[in-house]
Motif scaffolding. Structure first.
Motif, mmCIF file in Angstrom:
data_model
loop_
_atom_site.group_PDB
_atom_site.id
_atom_site.type_symbol
_atom_site.label_atom_id
_atom_site.label_comp_id
_atom_site.label_asym_id
_atom_site.label_seq_id
_atom_site.Cartn_x
_atom_site.Cartn_y
_atom_site.Cartn_z
ATOM 1 N N GLY A 155 0.780 -1.230 0.000
ATOM 2 C CA GLY A 155 0.000 0.000 0.000
ATOM 3 C C GLY A 155 0.810 1.278 0.000
ATOM 4 O O GLY A 155 0.248 2.367 0.005
ATOM 5 N N VAL A 156 2.144 1.185 -0.012
ATOM 6 C CA VAL A 156 2.957 2.396 -0.032
ATOM 7 C C VAL A 156 3.053 2.890 -1.476
ATOM 8 O O VAL A 156 3.588 2.219 -2.345
ATOM 9 C CB VAL A 156 4.381 2.158 0.527
ATOM 10 C CG1 VAL A 156 5.223 3.410 0.390
ATOM 11 C CG2 VAL A 156 4.315 1.742 1.981
ATOM 12 N N ASP A 157 2.489 4.051 -1.721
ATOM 13 C CA ASP A 157 2.591 4.713 -3.025
ATOM 14 C C ASP A 157 3.714 5.733 -2.876
ATOM 15 O O ASP A 157 3.503 6.830 -2.354
ATOM 16 C CB ASP A 157 1.262 5.384 -3.377
ATOM 17 C CG ASP A 157 1.306 6.145 -4.681
ATOM 18 O OD1 ASP A 157 2.405 6.269 -5.278
ATOM 19 O OD2 ASP A 157 0.248 6.634 -5.103
ATOM 20 N N ASN A 158 4.897 5.349 -3.312
ATOM 21 C CA ASN A 158 6.080 6.191 -3.099
ATOM 22 C C ASN A 158 5.886 7.616 -3.598
ATOM 23 O O ASN A 158 6.342 8.563 -2.975
ATOM 24 C CB ASN A 158 7.303 5.587 -3.781
ATOM 25 C CG ASN A 158 7.653 4.231 -3.215
ATOM 26 O OD1 ASN A 158 7.316 3.919 -2.082
ATOM 27 N ND2 ASN A 158 8.321 3.415 -4.005
ATOM 28 N N LYS A 159 5.208 7.758 -4.701
ATOM 29 C CA LYS A 159 5.040 9.077 -5.315
ATOM 30 C C LYS A 159 4.168 9.992 -4.466
ATOM 31 O O LYS A 159 4.453 11.172 -4.327
ATOM 32 C CB LYS A 159 4.438 8.923 -6.709
ATOM 33 C CG LYS A 159 4.421 10.193 -7.507
ATOM 34 C CD LYS A 159 4.011 9.930 -8.931
ATOM 35 C CE LYS A 159 4.125 11.199 -9.748
ATOM 36 N NZ LYS A 159 3.852 10.972 -11.159
ATOM 37 N N ASN A 160 3.122 9.449 -3.873
ATOM 38 C CA ASN A 160 2.181 10.282 -3.125
ATOM 39 C C ASN A 160 2.409 10.297 -1.621
ATOM 40 O O ASN A 160 1.905 11.187 -0.937
ATOM 41 C CB ASN A 160 0.744 9.830 -3.408
ATOM 42 C CG ASN A 160 0.367 10.086 -4.845
ATOM 43 O OD1 ASN A 160 0.688 11.123 -5.403
ATOM 44 N ND2 ASN A 160 -0.301 9.125 -5.465
ATOM 45 N N PHE A 161 3.128 9.323 -1.100
ATOM 46 C CA PHE A 161 3.298 9.224 0.349
ATOM 47 C C PHE A 161 3.917 10.491 0.936
ATOM 48 O O PHE A 161 3.380 11.091 1.869
ATOM 49 C CB PHE A 161 4.147 7.996 0.718
ATOM 50 C CG PHE A 161 4.328 7.832 2.194
ATOM 51 C CD1 PHE A 161 3.342 7.243 2.970
ATOM 52 C CD2 PHE A 161 5.473 8.292 2.829
ATOM 53 C CE1 PHE A 161 3.494 7.107 4.346
ATOM 54 C CE2 PHE A 161 5.636 8.157 4.198
ATOM 55 C CZ PHE A 161 4.643 7.567 4.952
ATOM 56 N N CYS A 162 5.064 10.908 0.381
ATOM 57 C CA CYS A 162 5.774 12.067 0.945
ATOM 58 C C CYS A 162 4.956 13.345 0.853
ATOM 59 O O CYS A 162 4.861 14.095 1.831
ATOM 60 C CB CYS A 162 7.110 12.262 0.245
ATOM 61 S SG CYS A 162 8.291 10.954 0.600
ATOM 62 N N SER A 163 4.378 13.610 -0.302
ATOM 63 C CA SER A 163 3.615 14.853 -0.446
ATOM 64 C C SER A 163 2.399 14.856 0.469
ATOM 65 O O SER A 163 2.046 15.886 1.046
ATOM 66 C CB SER A 163 3.208 15.087 -1.900
ATOM 67 O OG SER A 163 2.383 14.052 -2.352
ATOM 68 N N SER A 164 1.776 13.706 0.635
ATOM 69 C CA SER A 164 0.616 13.606 1.517
ATOM 70 C C SER A 164 1.012 13.871 2.970
ATOM 71 O O SER A 164 0.364 14.639 3.679
ATOM 72 C CB SER A 164 -0.016 12.219 1.381
ATOM 73 O OG SER A 164 -1.048 12.061 2.309
ATOM 74 N N ILE A 165 2.093 13.236 3.406
ATOM 75 C CA ILE A 165 2.566 13.415 4.783
ATOM 76 C C ILE A 165 3.001 14.856 5.010
ATOM 77 O O ILE A 165 2.634 15.494 5.991
ATOM 78 C CB ILE A 165 3.722 12.435 5.106
ATOM 79 C CG1 ILE A 165 3.212 11.007 5.183
ATOM 80 C CG2 ILE A 165 4.457 12.835 6.384
ATOM 81 C CD1 ILE A 165 2.353 10.694 6.380
ATOM 82 N N ARG A 166 3.795 15.390 4.099
ATOM 83 C CA ARG A 166 4.296 16.761 4.269
ATOM 84 C C ARG A 166 3.163 17.781 4.235
ATOM 85 O O ARG A 166 3.258 18.836 4.854
ATOM 86 C CB ARG A 166 5.338 17.087 3.211
ATOM 87 C CG ARG A 166 6.631 16.319 3.417
ATOM 88 C CD ARG A 166 7.728 16.773 2.467
ATOM 89 N NE ARG A 166 8.835 15.853 2.425
ATOM 90 C CZ ARG A 166 9.770 15.745 3.354
ATOM 91 N NH1 ARG A 166 9.712 16.502 4.410
ATOM 92 N NH2 ARG A 166 10.750 14.877 3.234
#
Length: 189
Positions: A124-135
């Motif tokens: 379930g880790v979407d590398n592309k969206n994970f960081c932007s979502s968290i930040r």
């Protein structure tokens, strides 16, 4: 002292170990950012402004002494237990654990971690969206997001950096080297 967004002149005087008239003098001289409450006209000083003032003038701050770095480990349960046990016993870190990205997002929003470790093999880790979502949801501009995987190619690191990952850890990783990595990341940050 609780985490109010602004402090009274009396609270600031106590924090700086000076008298209230000294705080009023600093305010008149525009040395401390402040504002007046609508209606009452009472002076309030934003917490960030007073700590910035204290740091720039060499005052010791209780906040610095009592700050505990917050970590979030997002990965498979067996992985989390291994490293969390080694780290959570420390008085220096508050360690949070998430077994999926949804839980990681919830914890990150509530705790504002300093570092998030993400096992990229986690379902379930979407590398592309994970960081932007968290930040976009975490109120910590200095947040570090660390990708964990068995191996990284140069192109994969480049791509993950573009997505917003700051650092990379390769497995297998021993708990002692994990602790050293945390210390070095926090020093850089």
């Amino acid at each position: 002292m609780d985490k109010k967004k602004s402090l009274t002149t009396g609270e600031v005087a106590k924090l700086c170990d000076v008298s209230i008239p000294t705080i009023h003098k600093w305010i008149r001289e525009d040395r401390i950012k402040h504002f007046k409450m609508p209606g009452s006209g009472k002076i309030r000083i934003p917490r960030d402004a007073i700590y910035q003032f204290m740091k720039s003038h060499g005052f010791p701050t209780d906040e610095e002494q009592n700050t505990m770095n917050i970590l979030l480990i997002c990965g498979e349960e067996h992985y989390n237990k291994k490293f969390a046990n080694a780290i959570c016993k420390s008085d220096v870190y508050q360690c949070n654990i998430a077994n999926d990205v949804f839980a990681a997002g919830m914890i990150a929003t509530q705790e504002s971690p300093d570092i998030i470790f993400v096992d990229l093999s986690l379902t379930g880790v979407d590398n592309k969206n994970f960081c932007s979502s968290i930040r976009g949801t975490v109120n910590n501009f200095a947040l570090l997001i660390v990708a964990i995987s068995g191996a990284f190619s140069g192109s994969q690191k480049k791509k993950l950096t573009q997505y917003g990952f700051n650092e990379f850890l390769e497995l297998p990783l021993k708990a002692t080297s994990f602790k050293k990595k945390i210390s070095s990341l926090l020093k850089k940050n």
